[in-house]
Structure formats: structure tokens, C-alpha cells
Design an enzyme around this catalytic site. Structure first.
Site, PDB file in Angstrom:
ATOM      1  N   ASN A   1      -6.196  -7.082   4.205  1.00  0.00           N
ATOM      2  CA  ASN A   1      -4.692  -6.826   4.524  1.00  0.00           C
ATOM      3  C   ASN A   1      -4.703  -8.032   3.877  1.00  0.00           C
ATOM      4  OD1 ASN A   1      -1.962  -6.431   4.705  1.00  0.00           O
ATOM      5  ND2 ASN A   1      -1.747  -7.332   6.059  1.00  0.00           N
TER       6      ASN A   1
ATOM      7  N   ASP B   1      -3.662  -2.587   3.925  1.00  0.00           N
ATOM      8  CA  ASP B   1      -3.759  -1.713   2.683  1.00  0.00           C
ATOM      9  C   ASP B   1      -4.958  -0.543   3.238  1.00  0.00           C
ATOM     10  OD1 ASP B   1      -2.688  -3.484  -0.305  1.00  0.00           O
ATOM     11  OD2 ASP B   1      -2.643  -4.587   2.005  1.00  0.00           O
TER      12      ASP B   1
ATOM     13  N   ALA C   1       0.939  -0.974  -0.217  1.00  0.00           N
ATOM     14  CA  ALA C   1       0.203  -0.337  -0.397  1.00  0.00           C
ATOM     15  C   ALA C   1       0.815   1.037   0.169  1.00  0.00           C
ATOM     16  CB  ALA C   1      -0.469  -0.485   0.928  1.00  0.00           C
TER      17      ALA C   1
ATOM     18  N   GLN D   1       4.052 -13.868  -2.104  1.00  0.00           N
ATOM     19  CA  GLN D   1       4.945 -11.868  -1.862  1.00  0.00           C
ATOM     20  C   GLN D   1       5.856 -12.983   0.162  1.00  0.00           C
ATOM     21  OE1 GLN D   1       1.660 -13.076  -2.118  1.00  0.00           O
ATOM     22  NE2 GLN D   1       1.499 -10.316  -3.158  1.00  0.00           N
TER      23      GLN D   1
ATOM     24  N   ARG E   1      -5.151  -0.009  -8.084  1.00  0.00           N
ATOM     25  CA  ARG E   1      -5.614  -0.641  -7.363  1.00  0.00           C
ATOM     26  C   ARG E   1      -6.824  -0.683  -6.253  1.00  0.00           C
ATOM     27  NH1 ARG E   1      -1.479  -4.952  -5.958  1.00  0.00           N
ATOM     28  NH2 ARG E   1      -3.441  -5.901  -4.937  1.00  0.00           N
TER      29      ARG E   1
END
Length: 360
Positions: free
Chosen positions: A258, A248, A60, A207, A101
Site C-alpha cells: 500500500n 494496492d 488500485a 493524497q 502502474r
């Protein structure tokens, strides 16, 4: 969009997710990590939007910084148009950028902050005004770095001794500086509080194993990667001192959006009496939303989930549900750590008090 081989493997910038160079946005392509450190050069707003959508830049705060520089790209492009077309074209580019996003509120926040500086209905874009936007974008970038250090300071003080568990990636790849949750456990490791970081692989695009492990290895912090579904067994068999994640978007009541899988970790932490901490800058709070129920959840391409099959795919279609994020209720959060301090057992009143500096 082009590549800059000169930047590849340069120790000075190897972990800088976003930067501005000679009128362009430079991104460390996170889809190529950990094997390759490739840098993408975005010369237009459309190229930057594509890079954000494909997760070349993610996290973010980093997305917010990229969005701020994206406004400057848009201004550079729109400045070449006739005055009567500038306002509409500028608004269109910024709206497309915001939608790249939708869950990460930092993107909308950063774009909105720069947009307030421009009133193209009254005055046209000039080189001077584009420079003004660039200065504000750099201020956002620098402020995020300062926020990261403050978050690390507050969070490290909060932690007890012992290994921690994290999910996704929250380091300098996801921010403008040392990271949010990552910054906390990196600082705590240097204080001899944390002997090891356990990292959830973070399906579907990994990730954790690709990015967080890469950053931990660079900083020589001991770590162990686990599959996402091993977290319960880990907590059952090892004394985990805390679970620390990023965010986020954080609603007014403290509900947190998140990376998908964060909610399940909060439930496991509760069941095993492990503190569950969320680390995020003030720009990640969205006080316009009463609760997490109003946070938009991005649905990603089904290929992200199916890619694990490689060439071993069946002939029949496989239906896929692929939300990028989930919502962790504030009731499961031990504390939210931001640059203004620690919000223990967050609720609307406590969040308002810390963010505004008003003692309620």
C-alpha cells in the site's frame, strides 16, 4: 488528451473518478484537486496510459476500471487495422497499459479478464466484439461499486467507537463507488461510531490532504489532517479506535502493498495496541505471489519528493529514493476486510477459505 469544461463542477459526476462517454474514457484529473475539478478525455490507449502514469487517476480499483475501459479503447483502435496486424498490435497496447502502474494488481487483473474474451488469432475484431468488451468493462465497474458497499457494511460492524486514522485516499476517487477504507469510516460515521477522521497528509504528493480531506469535506465528516510523522504522537495522546487503510496488492499470505508509510503506521498501531485494518476488494488479492517479498514496488520520479522545496532549491544534486509503496507484513494486520467478509489475523489458509467459500 482533451478537457471537458461541461463536466467541471457538475454535482452529478464531480466525484466520479472514471467513466465511459461516447467512446472515450473520462477521468476526473486528481492532480488538479482540491482546487480545480477538471475532467480529462482520453481518446486513445496512449492518452490513458499517460494519465495513469501521471496519477490523474489513481487508487488500485479505479486504475483497474480505467484499465478495463482502456482495453476497449485499444480494441477500437486495432479494429481499424488489417486483420493480420490486429493480434500483435492489440497485445502490445495491452502490455503497455499493464506497465503503466506495476504494483496495483487490479490493473493487470482487469486487463486479463477482458483479454480472455478475445482470440484475435482466430477471429478478427468487429463492432460486435468491441461492444462485448465494453459490456465486460462496465460489469467490472458495477461490481466494484457493489463490492464497496459490502466492504463498508462488514467494516463498519467491526469498528469500535472512537476516532480513526487513515493514510492516502481510498474513497470514490480511488474506486468505482463509495470507496474501500473510506466507505467503512463514512458508514461508521453515519452510525455515530466515528466522531472524527485523522488523515495523514501522505507525502510526497499529498493524497491525504488533497484528496481524502476533499472527500470528507464534501460528505461533511469531521476530520483533522496531520503530517505523516505526527502519527506516533497522535496515538500516544489520543485514544484512536483503529487505523484503516486500503491496499494496492495483497499476497497469498496476507502481506499488503500500500501507499508508502502504511508499514510504519502498522508498527505504530502495534506499539499502541490499536487495531490495524486493511480494506480491499477481492480483485486486489494476488494469490500467485506467496508473500509481499514478490510484489513489485514502483519507483517514482525524484521530483515528487523535491517539489516541497519550490524555488528554494540548492545548486547541488540531492539524491532521492522514492518508492511509491511499502509492504506491511500480515503479522501486523488485525483484519483484512473484503466484499466476502472479514479475515481476522490473515494468513494463507484463512484468505483461501474466505475467497473460495471453502471452510478449512
Amino acid at each position: 488528451m482533451s478537457h471537458d469544461p461541461a463536466l467541471n463542477n457538475s454535482p452529478a459526476v464531480a466525484a466520479q473518478a472514471v467513466s465511459w462517454k461516447e467512446g472515450k474514457v473520462v477521468l476526473l484529473d486528481q492532480t488538479a484537486l482540491p482546487k480545480h475539478e477538471n475532467y480529462l478525455i482520453c481518446s486513445t490507449t496512449e492518452e490513458l496510459i499517460e494519465a495513469i502514469r501521471k496519477l490523474a487517476v489513481r487508487g488500485a480499483p479505479a486504475i483497474g476500471i480505467a484499465g478495463a475501459y482502456g482495453v476497449v479503447l485499444a480494441a477500437q483502435e486495432v479494429k481499424k487495422l488489417p486483420r493480420e496486424k490486429q493480434s500483435g498490435a492489440f497485445d502490445k497496447k495491452l502490455k503497455d497499459l499493464e506497465l503503466a502502474r506495476p504494483t496495483a494488481v487490479n490493473l493487470t487483473w482487469a486487463i486479463g479478464k477482458l483479454k480472455k474474451l478475445m482470440d484475435l488469432e482466430k477471429t478478427p475484431l468487429t463492432d460486435e466484439r468491441v461492444h462485448q468488451l465494453l459490456c465486460e468493462a462496465r460489469n467490472i465497474h458495477e461490481e466494484d461499486i457493489r463490492s464497496n458497499h459490502q466492504i463498508a457494511e462488514f467494516g463498519a460492524q467491526l469498528l469500535e467507537k472512537g476516532p480513526i486514522l487513515t493514510v492516502c485516499n481510498t474513497g470514490d476517487l480511488a474506486t468505482g463507488g463509495v470507496g474501500t477504507a473510506f466507505g467503512i469510516f463514512a458508514k461508521a460515521y453515519r452510525q455515530n461510531k466515528i466522531p472524527r477522521v485523522y488523515v495523514c497528509e501522505t507525502r510526497p504528493i499529498l493524497q491525504g490532504i488533497r484528496l481524502t480531506a476533499w472527500e470528507l469535506n464534501r460528505q461533511k465528516i469531521p476530520f483533522t489532517v496531520i503530517c505523516d510523522n505526527m502519527a506516533a504522537s497522535l496515538m500516544q495522546n489520543e485514544k484512536i479506535s483503529a487505523v484503516i487503510t486500503g491496499a494496492d496488492r495483497i499476497a497469498a499470505n496476507g502481506d499488503v502493498a500500500n501507499k508508502i508509510g502504511t508499514y510504519s503506521l502498522s508498527l505504530l498501531a502495534k506499539a499502541h495496541s490499536v487495531p490495524f485494518y486493511v480494506a480491499a476488494p477481492q480483485s486486489t488479492f494476488d494469490l500467485s505471489l506467496e508473500s509481499g517479498k514478490s510484489i513489485p514496488i514502483e519507483q517514482r520520479n525524484h521530483e515528487e519528493v523535491l517539489s516541497v522545496l519550490g524555488n528554494n532549491r540548492p545548486d547541488y544534486a540531492i539524491p532521492v529514493w522514492n518508492p511509491a509503496f511499502d509492504i506491511t507484513p500480515h503479522s501486523l494486520i488485525s483484519a483484512i476486510i473484503c466484499e466476502r467478509g472479514v479475515i481476522n489475523y490473515p494468513n494463507q489458509e484463512k484468505i483461501k477459505s474466505v475467497l473460495t467459500g471453502i471452510n478449512l
